[in-house]
Design an enzyme around this catalytic site. Sequence first.
Site, PDB file in Angstrom:
ATOM      1  N   ASP A  60      40.163  29.002  33.595  1.00 30.90           N
ATOM      2  CA  ASP A  60      41.484  29.523  33.913  1.00 30.90           C
ATOM      3  C   ASP A  60      42.526  28.463  33.543  1.00 30.90           C
ATOM      4  O   ASP A  60      42.536  27.373  34.110  1.00 30.90           O
ATOM      5  CB  ASP A  60      41.520  29.794  35.434  1.00 30.90           C
ATOM      6  N   ASP A  85      46.791  32.198  32.634  1.00 34.76           N
ATOM      7  CA  ASP A  85      47.512  32.648  33.832  1.00 34.76           C
ATOM      8  C   ASP A  85      48.962  33.027  33.492  1.00 34.76           C
ATOM      9  O   ASP A  85      49.639  32.292  32.756  1.00 34.76           O
ATOM     10  CB  ASP A  85      47.496  31.461  34.817  1.00 34.76           C
ATOM     11  N   GLU A 139      46.712  37.012  31.367  1.00 32.05           N
ATOM     12  CA  GLU A 139      47.214  37.751  32.526  1.00 32.05           C
ATOM     13  C   GLU A 139      48.685  38.054  32.291  1.00 32.05           C
ATOM     14  O   GLU A 139      49.497  37.137  32.112  1.00 32.05           O
ATOM     15  CB  GLU A 139      47.064  36.919  33.801  1.00 32.05           C
ATOM     16  N   HIS A 195      41.161  37.962  42.518  1.00 38.65           N
ATOM     17  CA  HIS A 195      41.506  37.139  43.681  1.00 38.65           C
ATOM     18  C   HIS A 195      42.914  37.406  44.207  1.00 38.65           C
ATOM     19  O   HIS A 195      43.303  36.834  45.212  1.00 38.65           O
ATOM     20  CB  HIS A 195      41.356  35.671  43.295  1.00 38.65           C
ATOM     21  N   ASP A 196      43.694  38.215  43.495  1.00 38.91           N
ATOM     22  CA  ASP A 196      45.067  38.506  43.916  1.00 38.91           C
ATOM     23  C   ASP A 196      45.218  39.924  44.474  1.00 38.91           C
ATOM     24  O   ASP A 196      46.320  40.327  44.812  1.00 38.91           O
ATOM     25  CB  ASP A 196      46.029  38.398  42.718  1.00 38.91           C
TER      26      ASP A 196
HETATM   27  C1  GLC Z   1      48.499  34.243  38.799  1.00 39.75           C
HETATM   28  C2  GLC Z   1      47.293  33.918  39.631  1.00 39.75           C
HETATM   29  C3  GLC Z   1      47.743  33.791  41.053  1.00 39.75           C
HETATM   30  C4  GLC Z   1      48.736  32.671  41.151  1.00 39.75           C
HETATM   31  C5  GLC Z   1      49.886  32.858  40.152  1.00 39.75           C
HETATM   32  C6  GLC Z   1      50.659  31.596  39.955  1.00 39.75           C
HETATM   33  O1  GLC Z   1      49.060  35.471  39.130  1.00 39.75           O
HETATM   34  O2  GLC Z   1      46.317  34.875  39.443  1.00 39.75           O
HETATM   35  O3  GLC Z   1      46.661  33.573  41.924  1.00 39.75           O
HETATM   36  O4  GLC Z   1      49.264  32.602  42.439  1.00 39.75           O
HETATM   37  O5  GLC Z   1      49.423  33.226  38.874  1.00 39.75           O
HETATM   38  O6  GLC Z   1      49.894  30.668  39.236  1.00 39.75           O
END
Ligand code: GLC
Length: 545
Positions: A96, A197, A248, A322-323
């Site tokens: 990641d 990310d 993402e 995880h979110d």
């Molecule tokens: C992404 C991650 C999340 C994090 C955010 C800031 O959305 O998946 O867990 O809080 O980025 O890095």
Amino acid sequence: MANFHDKVVYQIYPKSFCDTNHDGLGDIKGVTSKLDYLAYLGVDYLWLNPFFVSPQKDGGYDITDYRKIDPAYGTMEDLEELIAEAKKRHIYLMFDMVFNHTSTTHDWFKQALTGNEKYQQYYYFVKGKEDGSMPTNWESKFGGPVWQYVEDLDAYYLHLFDPTQADLNWKNPEVRQELADIVNFWIDKGVKGFRFDVINLIDKVAFEDDFEGVGKRFYTDGPLVHSYLHELNRRSFGQHEDIVTVGEMSATSITNCVGYTKPENQELQMTFQFHHLKVDYQNKEKWTHMPFDFQELKQLLNDWQTGMEKGQGWNALFWNCHDQPRSVSRFGNDKEYHKESAKMLATVMHMQRGTPYIYQGEEIGMTNNYFTDIHQYRDVESINYYHILKERGLSEEEVQQILQDKSRDNARSPMQWTRDGGFSDVEPWMEMNPNHVTINVEDSIQDADSILHYYRRLIQLRKQYPIISEGSYEPILPDHPSIYAFKRTYQNEVMIVLNHFYDKEVQLSLDGIEDYEVLISNYPSHTLTPKLVLRPYESLVLYKK
Ligand code: GLC
Ligand code: CA
């Protein structure tokens, strides 16, 4: 380019996966110890959430050093062992890369604060307005403003997330080179995949007040994201044949995701988007309590499937990460139809066009936690919003309900290995869901009808039938009030996927159904006649050649 169409990715939240050194926190050795299980499940890649050195203000998405493993998780030797042991089982690691921001404990940021101009250019330090107030009125993703004032520099720095997560300035070519070097460092260690990310937030188009929203339009899917990704691709992972990448994408569009993933553009291979996970937001606001809108869900799944295919893009398929709260609690029924609905949701994702991601525990039907006290939560976003919602005048009960629905901690409680828990032999960093007594890997392996065995079967089918990985997608029964259905076609093969999202029986008529066979279903027996009855949460995949 790595062939990723017939692959399945398993996501591990290392902190909650398996603890081997009795400190209540999952670790790298814990992942290694479960490789046989992951091979048995049949997955190809393991996406690990960040385990780099970090003050853990945002679960490791606040990184101090991108090349060092946080000692809480283990050592570089542990990691090398994990990579080597995984490889023996034909499993590869996906790391990641949190490149939109660093922690304010990162050396670059610390240098910037001491007045080093080179490193000030790594971030966005911006002067306030004439009256000294913040440069813009944008709101942080975690609540509060996006600007933090630094007195010594008489300037504000930008943080789209927590104040300890300072946004990197991608306009600076040195920053872009540093980040490509980090990717290459991990490629040299044998890492074969990367998840980037919130990578569509890296182009900040203009620092202007937003009078229509909270600032998103000035930093989401900016035009330079495409060139930055192309450049990163050329400088790092794109030089290798066998590396898988996923970005993402926050609040993105089909057009942009086509652009990010269309092979000829040489950017990324696939994207995560979240529109289908906002169908239980009231007035587009996450921190609300609302049953999901099924018609909207169907529409979004259909639009993304057909739109990405038309543009030659590629979707990462997922309900959980995880979110996100647990899908079986959110879109299924985690009580009376726990098994049926978990399997139905799995069928939906695994039979669409794209690469499926399984989030740890999803394969055994782990549910939301239903915590009742704010002290049970660990996540910064959940805790911030607890206070924000209280300040807005919501009652304790209303706020607890919303957290039960939406908190990211629903996904982050420890993995349920055995009837006794099996995650750690000391008290874990976050409470384990008490339902581990009945929902756990140990029992799932024994039970031939378990959700786990169903996932194994779905994964095997993907490897066996190219129609699943390569077939074209077409929506069917678009207006049906409780069924989400689609058709896949490939050469002379056809597959019909029927998914019933509710707990009443429903009848439908399908002409020519007698010519099909059942490829997989979450119910044991079927009579395929033109008048077909679907049972509660039934999934039925029909195939003909
Ligand atoms: C992404 C991650 C999340 C994090 C955010 C800031 O959305 O998946 O867990 O809080 O980025 O890095
Ligand atoms: Ca540990």
